[in-house]
Design a protein around this motif. Sequence first.
Motif, PDB file in Angstrom:
ATOM      1  N   LEU A 163       7.856   2.149  -0.377  1.00  0.00           N
ATOM      2  CA  LEU A 163       6.917   1.168   0.157  1.00  0.00           C
ATOM      3  C   LEU A 163       5.469   1.635   0.019  1.00  0.00           C
ATOM      4  O   LEU A 163       4.568   0.828  -0.239  1.00  0.00           O
ATOM      5  N   SER A 164       5.231   2.930   0.171  1.00  0.00           N
ATOM      6  CA  SER A 164       3.861   3.444   0.050  1.00  0.00           C
ATOM      7  C   SER A 164       3.327   3.255  -1.367  1.00  0.00           C
ATOM      8  O   SER A 164       2.133   2.990  -1.561  1.00  0.00           O
ATOM      9  N   GLU A 165       4.192   3.377  -2.386  1.00  0.00           N
ATOM     10  CA  GLU A 165       3.777   3.126  -3.762  1.00  0.00           C
ATOM     11  C   GLU A 165       3.389   1.663  -3.956  1.00  0.00           C
ATOM     12  O   GLU A 165       2.404   1.340  -4.632  1.00  0.00           O
ATOM     13  N   VAL A 166       4.190   0.774  -3.372  1.00  0.00           N
ATOM     14  CA  VAL A 166       3.929  -0.657  -3.501  1.00  0.00           C
ATOM     15  C   VAL A 166       2.589  -1.010  -2.877  1.00  0.00           C
ATOM     16  O   VAL A 166       1.746  -1.677  -3.492  1.00  0.00           O
ATOM     17  N   LEU A 167       2.353  -0.548  -1.647  1.00  0.00           N
ATOM     18  CA  LEU A 167       1.102  -0.897  -0.964  1.00  0.00           C
ATOM     19  C   LEU A 167      -0.109  -0.262  -1.637  1.00  0.00           C
ATOM     20  O   LEU A 167      -1.182  -0.868  -1.704  1.00  0.00           O
ATOM     21  N   ASP A 168       0.050   0.951  -2.125  1.00  0.00           N
ATOM     22  CA  ASP A 168      -1.076   1.641  -2.753  1.00  0.00           C
ATOM     23  C   ASP A 168      -1.557   0.897  -3.996  1.00  0.00           C
ATOM     24  O   ASP A 168      -2.718   1.026  -4.394  1.00  0.00           O
ATOM     25  N   ALA A 169      -0.650   0.110  -4.600  1.00  0.00           N
ATOM     26  CA  ALA A 169      -1.001  -0.631  -5.812  1.00  0.00           C
ATOM     27  C   ALA A 169      -1.587  -2.010  -5.517  1.00  0.00           C
ATOM     28  O   ALA A 169      -1.998  -2.717  -6.439  1.00  0.00           O
ATOM     29  N   GLN A 170      -1.624  -2.407  -4.241  1.00  0.00           N
ATOM     30  CA  GLN A 170      -2.131  -3.733  -3.870  1.00  0.00           C
ATOM     31  C   GLN A 170      -3.591  -3.658  -3.436  1.00  0.00           C
ATOM     32  O   GLN A 170      -4.120  -2.580  -3.136  1.00  0.00           O
ATOM     33  N   ASP A 171      -4.224  -4.820  -3.387  1.00  0.00           N
ATOM     34  CA  ASP A 171      -5.581  -4.933  -2.866  1.00  0.00           C
ATOM     35  C   ASP A 171      -5.493  -5.041  -1.343  1.00  0.00           C
ATOM     36  O   ASP A 171      -5.318  -6.134  -0.795  1.00  0.00           O
ATOM     37  N   LEU A 172      -5.602  -3.919  -0.672  1.00  0.00           N
ATOM     38  CA  LEU A 172      -5.404  -3.902   0.774  1.00  0.00           C
ATOM     39  C   LEU A 172      -6.546  -4.553   1.534  1.00  0.00           C
ATOM     40  O   LEU A 172      -6.422  -4.808   2.735  1.00  0.00           O
ATOM     41  N   SER A 173      -7.628  -4.862   0.845  1.00  0.00           N
ATOM     42  CA  SER A 173      -8.717  -5.576   1.513  1.00  0.00           C
ATOM     43  C   SER A 173      -8.293  -6.999   1.881  1.00  0.00           C
ATOM     44  O   SER A 173      -8.956  -7.660   2.687  1.00  0.00           O
ATOM     45  N   ARG A 174      -7.205  -7.482   1.300  1.00  0.00           N
ATOM     46  CA  ARG A 174      -6.691  -8.809   1.634  1.00  0.00           C
ATOM     47  C   ARG A 174      -6.055  -8.838   3.019  1.00  0.00           C
ATOM     48  O   ARG A 174      -5.835  -9.910   3.578  1.00  0.00           O
ATOM     49  N   LEU A 175      -5.726  -7.676   3.544  1.00  0.00           N
ATOM     50  CA  LEU A 175      -5.135  -7.619   4.883  1.00  0.00           C
ATOM     51  C   LEU A 175      -6.245  -7.746   5.938  1.00  0.00           C
ATOM     52  O   LEU A 175      -7.224  -7.009   5.905  1.00  0.00           O
ATOM     53  N   ALA A 176      -6.069  -8.690   6.834  1.00  0.00           N
ATOM     54  CA  ALA A 176      -7.032  -8.837   7.935  1.00  0.00           C
ATOM     55  C   ALA A 176      -6.637  -7.870   9.041  1.00  0.00           C
ATOM     56  O   ALA A 176      -5.841  -8.188   9.927  1.00  0.00           O
ATOM     57  N   LEU A 177      -7.190  -6.672   8.977  1.00  0.00           N
ATOM     58  CA  LEU A 177      -6.758  -5.606   9.872  1.00  0.00           C
ATOM     59  C   LEU A 177      -7.750  -5.395  11.009  1.00  0.00           C
ATOM     60  O   LEU A 177      -8.959  -5.348  10.794  1.00  0.00           O
ATOM     61  N   ARG A 178      -7.204  -5.250  12.200  1.00  0.00           N
ATOM     62  CA  ARG A 178      -8.021  -4.817  13.339  1.00  0.00           C
ATOM     63  C   ARG A 178      -8.179  -3.303  13.256  1.00  0.00           C
ATOM     64  O   ARG A 178      -7.261  -2.605  12.814  1.00  0.00           O
ATOM     65  N   PRO A 179      -9.288  -2.772  13.681  1.00  0.00           N
ATOM     66  CA  PRO A 179      -9.464  -1.304  13.643  1.00  0.00           C
ATOM     67  C   PRO A 179      -8.387  -0.611  14.473  1.00  0.00           C
ATOM     68  O   PRO A 179      -8.060  -1.043  15.577  1.00  0.00           O
TER      69      PRO A 179
END
Length: 406
Positions: free
Chosen positions: A281-297
Amino acid sequence: MHAKLHHSLESKAAAREAQALLRSCVHCGFCTATCPTYLMLGDERDGPRGRIHLIKQLLEQGEATDKTRLHLDRCLGCRSCETTCPSGVEYDRLAGIGRTLIEQQQARPPWERLQRWGLRQVLPFRHRFTALLRLGQWLRPLLPRSLREKVPPRTTVTAWPARRHQRVMLALAGCVQPGTTPNTNRAAARVLDQLGISLIEVPEAGCCGALSHHLSKPVEGLDFMRRNIDAWWPAVAAGAEAIVMTASGCGSTIKEYGHFLETDPEYAEKARRISALTQDLSEVLDAQDLSRLALRPGSKKVAVHCPCSLQHGQQLPDSIGAVLRKIGVNLARTRDNHLCCGSAGTYSILQPALSRTLLDNKVQALTLDDPDCIATANVGCQLHLASQSPVPVRHWIELVEEMLGA
């Protein structure tokens, strides 16, 4: 290193493979410096170099003593030695062959046979395991402390997002994870859903085969592997772009399906395809544009535990930390990251004393910087660490999911 095969082993393909694997070892001993059991026990036979010498004796003499089996049984299979080895010795495969050859020659004491048979009849079957787990959770207050520590409390199951994206990836439910930590895959599905990927489980896919393989029942392990390939193949043929592993122990095994089934004319090509599609799963996420996630700090200080199956088996020592740093998680300092926590599949059951020492050392190493929680990537490690950790132990994807906005 060269071994001349005993005449009784010359016809065995596994023995010939072990003979070939031995040739890579130059007996330098670098591996002993990173072997958890050697560091604990200080016995050459409880380190990779000594175990390789014992396997060499087995190949040349055609038989082994109970002491040889004892030292091979004490091996965690953590593969730290492979990461250290300058010669590229495939120690895990070599040790597996050695254990299997001994198992074929010698009958274990009745209690050991019963214990191993029981593990093989329960753990790989999710419904059997979950039913017994529920009974244990119901009786948990009445259990002695040593058993109570091993029974995790029951978890409230959360929702799985509806399938709505063209991009599809597969997830393995596995055997132990659905009963003990059922929200791991659900958290992964919700995070990937925010990235435009639908994660689906194929109900027919089950145990990856690792348990049977590690308990020296390779034929049984291959049957589990074939069942998973059959279960996944229609979705793979329909265009699933990856098989996502949220349990790194399973991922390490499935990435080697191509090797395990390379001589099977019906499954060899399919197995290679499945292995090529498998990603942690870490490989999959590392390859994505994580800025698309609306993350709270995130406000938690997190100590990352990278399981042996991820850092040594899959050679991804910083993949979890890389993703967590990208999304702004505050990572705690840790030490001795290369050493095993002592879970190692069934090791904590079959070698409880050694496992407990490793566990105590690992908990100290992970909590030296006063973290709020420990994040890991394998269900066995998660349960093992949680049994003694003073702070919560979570799968790292659940921490990411908690940071998602509404």
